[in-house]
Design a protein around this motif. Structure first.
Motif: not given
Length: 246
Positions: A56-85
């Motif tokens: 099967x497939x996912x069909x995007x009509x009228x939207x490109x990948x650059x038009x997409x924002x994705x928020x993963x689950x917090x458990x998938x993000x490494x918060x130990x990185x030295x990054x500021x807010x």
């Protein structure tokens, strides 16, 4: 905007998403809802391109990948990185300007405005490791504000988040759909779905129902989803190499 055509995605050769077909309503908020192990997050990751379908497939009509924002689950993000807010929020500009592109004064103003909107302007220079779960989720939503995407994908955005933060973030989602953006979110709280998501895809590896939330979230359908998910866990078929199931 997004159409799924007979989509099957497997995990360790067992289908996590099985022959799913249907379309997401553009400019609305759709909840992907169902019991644990129903394939909800797998489906979302496949839509955003992180997982490859077996068939099967996912069909995007009228939207490109650059038009997409994705928020993963917090458990998938490494918060130990030295990054500021503020740096994490500003990373939302990368999709437009590239990883090594220049972020200008106007972009800095947009990042700051996003922090103000989620109520964390006083936390701009703090490391993300110092934040509570609710504060960190506000930062991730601020990053989505910076991305200014037409399509927003959220994977369990309210897990381990306090009630006040949840209410504020739900208000942001309401605002996004009022602006005509399409929001697709994996959720576990039925009341949140009924109050803020007019459309629901009820899943148990396969589609149980898809449409208006008031119709989809009928007790008989919810019970059928739980029974189907339990059956899948006990009797999941094996996917062959060609993507079919045995």
């Amino acid at each position: 905007m997004i159409r799924l055509e007979n989509l099957t995605v497997s995990y360790r050769r067992h289908p996590a998403v099985h022959h799913v077909s249907g379309s997401f309503a553009p400019g609305q908020a759709t909840a992907i809802f169902g019991p644990n192990g129903a394939g909800k997050s797998t489906l979302l990751k496949t839509i955003m391109g992180a997982l490859k379908p077996d068939s099967g497939r996912v069909v995007m009509e009228g939207v490109a990948r650059k038009d997409m924002a994705y928020l993963p689950q917090q458990s998938e993000i490494d918060r130990s990185l030295p990054v500021s807010v503020i740096d994490l929020v500003s990373s939302g500009h990368w999709q437009r300007c590239g990883l090594f592109g220049k972020v200008g004064r106007k972009d800095d103003d947009v990042s700051w405005a996003a922090l103000v909107r989620v109520g964390l302007e006083d936390f701009a220079t703090r490391p993300i490791a110092a934040l509570s779960s609710g504060q960190f989720q506000r930062v991730l939503f601020a990053r989505i504000l910076v991305q200014d995407a037409r399509l927003i994908l959220l994977d369990e955005p309210f897990n381990a988040v306090d009630a006040a933060t949840t209410a504020d973030l739900l208000a942001l989602i309401d605002g996004w759909t009022a602006e005509g953006r399409t929001v697709i979110a994996v959720l576990h709280d039925e009341q949140q779905v009924r109050a803020h998501f007019p459309q629901t895809l009820l899943m148990a590896r396969e589609v149980i129902a898809w449409g208006d939330s008031a119709d989809v979230l009928h007790p008989d359908r919810l019970r059928h989803a739980s029974e189907t998910a339990a059956h899948w866990l006990a009797n999941a078929p094996v996917c062959r190499v060609d993507g079919a199931t045995s």
